[in-house]
Design an enzyme around this catalytic site. Structure first.
Site, PDB file in Angstrom:
ATOM      1  CE  LYS A  67       1.346   1.963   4.750  1.00  0.00           C
ATOM      2  NZ  LYS A  67       1.213   0.826   3.924  1.00  0.00           N
ATOM      3  CB  SER A  91      -0.877   0.019   1.252  1.00  0.00           C
ATOM      4  OG  SER A  91      -1.685  -1.128   1.300  1.00  0.00           O
ATOM      5  CE  LYS A 108      -4.832  -1.082   1.361  1.00  0.00           C
ATOM      6  NZ  LYS A 108      -5.661  -2.157   1.869  1.00  0.00           N
TER       7      LYS A 108
HETATM    8  P1  NDP Z   1       4.381  -7.164   7.599  1.00  0.00           P
HETATM    9  O1  NDP Z   1       5.051  -6.217   8.514  1.00  0.00           O
HETATM   10  O2  NDP Z   1       3.672  -8.335   8.149  1.00  0.00           O
HETATM   11  O3  NDP Z   1       5.474  -7.727   6.543  1.00  0.00           O
HETATM   12  C1  NDP Z   1       6.383  -6.878   5.933  1.00  0.00           C
HETATM   13  C2  NDP Z   1       7.277  -7.680   5.009  1.00  0.00           C
HETATM   14  O4  NDP Z   1       8.171  -6.789   4.348  1.00  0.00           O
HETATM   15  C3  NDP Z   1       8.156  -8.718   5.716  1.00  0.00           C
HETATM   16  O5  NDP Z   1       8.338  -9.811   4.846  1.00  0.00           O
HETATM   17  C4  NDP Z   1       9.472  -7.961   5.918  1.00  0.00           C
HETATM   18  O6  NDP Z   1      10.599  -8.799   5.968  1.00  0.00           O
HETATM   19  C5  NDP Z   1       9.526  -7.174   4.641  1.00  0.00           C
HETATM   20  N1  NDP Z   1      10.319  -5.945   4.756  1.00  0.00           N
HETATM   21  C6  NDP Z   1      10.099  -4.899   5.586  1.00  0.00           C
HETATM   22  N2  NDP Z   1      10.975  -3.902   5.338  1.00  0.00           N
HETATM   23  C7  NDP Z   1      11.767  -4.352   4.344  1.00  0.00           C
HETATM   24  C8  NDP Z   1      12.864  -3.786   3.643  1.00  0.00           C
HETATM   25  N3  NDP Z   1      13.303  -2.549   3.927  1.00  0.00           N
HETATM   26  N4  NDP Z   1      13.460  -4.515   2.675  1.00  0.00           N
HETATM   27  C9  NDP Z   1      13.040  -5.772   2.371  1.00  0.00           C
HETATM   28  N5  NDP Z   1      11.988  -6.370   3.001  1.00  0.00           N
HETATM   29  C10 NDP Z   1      11.377  -5.657   3.968  1.00  0.00           C
HETATM   30  O7  NDP Z   1       3.413  -6.289   6.679  1.00  0.00           O
HETATM   31  P2  NDP Z   1       2.028  -6.719   6.005  1.00  0.00           P
HETATM   32  O8  NDP Z   1       2.236  -7.953   5.220  1.00  0.00           O
HETATM   33  O9  NDP Z   1       0.949  -6.629   7.014  1.00  0.00           O
HETATM   34  O10 NDP Z   1       1.824  -5.463   5.016  1.00  0.00           O
HETATM   35  C11 NDP Z   1       2.527  -5.365   3.801  1.00  0.00           C
HETATM   36  C12 NDP Z   1       1.822  -4.293   2.953  1.00  0.00           C
HETATM   37  O11 NDP Z   1       0.476  -4.710   2.695  1.00  0.00           O
HETATM   38  C13 NDP Z   1       1.748  -2.927   3.650  1.00  0.00           C
HETATM   39  O12 NDP Z   1       1.904  -1.906   2.712  1.00  0.00           O
HETATM   40  C14 NDP Z   1       0.319  -2.920   4.232  1.00  0.00           C
HETATM   41  O13 NDP Z   1      -0.168  -1.606   4.416  1.00  0.00           O
HETATM   42  C15 NDP Z   1      -0.439  -3.705   3.177  1.00  0.00           C
HETATM   43  N6  NDP Z   1      -1.652  -4.393   3.618  1.00  0.00           N
HETATM   44  C16 NDP Z   1      -1.691  -5.088   4.812  1.00  0.00           C
HETATM   45  C17 NDP Z   1      -2.860  -5.736   5.187  1.00  0.00           C
HETATM   46  C18 NDP Z   1      -2.950  -6.514   6.461  1.00  0.00           C
HETATM   47  O14 NDP Z   1      -4.078  -6.877   6.869  1.00  0.00           O
HETATM   48  N7  NDP Z   1      -1.851  -6.833   7.136  1.00  0.00           N
HETATM   49  C19 NDP Z   1      -4.070  -5.677   4.350  1.00  0.00           C
HETATM   50  C20 NDP Z   1      -3.892  -5.011   3.090  1.00  0.00           C
HETATM   51  C21 NDP Z   1      -2.735  -4.368   2.771  1.00  0.00           C
HETATM   52  P3  NDP Z   1      11.116  -9.448   7.357  1.00  0.00           P
HETATM   53  O15 NDP Z   1      10.351 -10.706   7.532  1.00  0.00           O
HETATM   54  O16 NDP Z   1      12.570  -9.697   7.101  1.00  0.00           O
HETATM   55  O17 NDP Z   1      10.867  -8.426   8.443  1.00  0.00           O
END
Ligand code: NDP
Length: 290
Positions: free
Chosen positions: A235, A91, A166
């Protein structure tokens, strides 16, 4: 023909989204910053845990990281294969989509902003809504791959439009969460039994996805089970406010929600589910919604 896909970012959403891809493609690679997760994913779902360099040498790349800044940091310095289509399910920020789209076009790569909605449960069931923007011909090409984890896939316009839709969707979710909580505070103060009240609302015109799926399950139960971090919703609200400002609009409901959600500091919000913001309201009115 699309013969290889990869998924970058196996977080709360990406973990499940990537798990559906083997249904539509034989060659699915996964990469995660904490690589143990990628290895675990490959053991459970039959994907291949690979290095980042290998993950980007495919026909279609999916990504789902917390913010556009994380994506920009990752893309920086990557040398990609011309003809690749990058589908970014983060997002994110509309201007970043436009910037990345132009930056990647120099390498012959098409970038689509394709954020998703439906929470982790929708990702697990493969019933997400996906709002896709950018090159329409590329969109048509990848639609069957996206359908692995989606129920609704909508093309919404030029680069950045997906992130815009979104952000507004999540602003509406925040308004909804806050307003249902306020309504229930009034009923609680009046001495009405909240379970019965919510049941009526959920069978009436005031119902919503939030009233149906969040209040009884996370708030009345006091579990506040974390599936979507509050800092990620903050955010999204920030992105929506920037969009509003860029259009020279002054909209009170949006401004008010922005202020209410900003009360929780970002570091603390990172550890909380978005539903726990209701505690801010409870503290103000000295009531508990249970
Ligand atoms: P999480 O925090 O659960 O997961 C984040 C992921 O991104 C992890 O795999 C993490 O890796 C990785 N990551 C974070 N920072 C970096 C970086 N700098 N470089 C490489 N990898 C990185 O987030 P969500 O899955 O909940 O959310 C992801 C996106 O989806 C966001 O934009 C959110 O707003 C959106 N979203 C979330 C929903 C929800 O219900 N959770 C619903 C709809 C959209 P590591 O495992 O190593 O930390």
């Amino acid at each position: 023909m699309i013969s290889s896909v990869s998924f970058i970012g196996l977080g709360g959403m990406g973990w499940h989204m990537a798990s559906h891809l083997p249904k539509v493609c034989d060659n699915v690679k996964v990469w995660n910053r904490n690589f143990d997760k990628a290895e675990q994913h490959s053991r459970i779902f039959g994907t291949q845990a690979v290095s980042l360099q290998e993950a980007i040498h495919v026909d279609v790349i999916f990504s789902c990281l917390p913010t556009s800044a994380d994506i920009e940091g990752l893309v920086h310095d990557l040398v990609l294969k011309p003809g690749t289509i990058w589908i970014d399910c983060t997002s994110g920020v509309p201007e970043s989509a436009q910037k990345l789209s132009m930056q990647l076009a120099k390498q012959g790569v098409i970038y689509l902003d394709a954020p998703v909605s439906g929470q982790t449960i929708g990702a697990e069931k493969g019933t997400l809504t996906v709002m896709v923007a950018g090159d329409e011909i590329a969109f048509e090409k990848v639609k069957p791959i996206i359908s692995a984890f989606a129920e609704l896939i909508e093309y919404v316009g030029e680069s950045g439009a997906g992130f815009s839709v979104k952000a507004i969707n999540n602003m509406l979710m925040a308004v909804n969460l806050w307003s249902v909580a306020e309504g229930l505070c009034v009923l609680k103060a009046k001495g009405v039994q909240l379970g019965a009240a919510l049941n009526c609302i959920n069978h009436s015109s005031g119902r919503s996805g939030i009233s149906e799926n969040i209040f009884a399950q996370r708030i009345f139960s006091r579990t506040f089970e974390k599936t979507f971090a509050l800092d990620l919703l903050q955010k999204d609200i920030g992105i929506a406010i920037d969009l509003m400002d860029q259009q020279y609009l002054q909209l009170q409901m949006m401004q008010l929600i922005h202020q209410q959600f900003a009360v929780v500091e970002r570091a603390k919000a990172k550890e909380m589910d978005f539903s726990a913001v209701v505690k801010v309201l409870e503290n103000t009115v000295k009531l508990k919604l249970c």
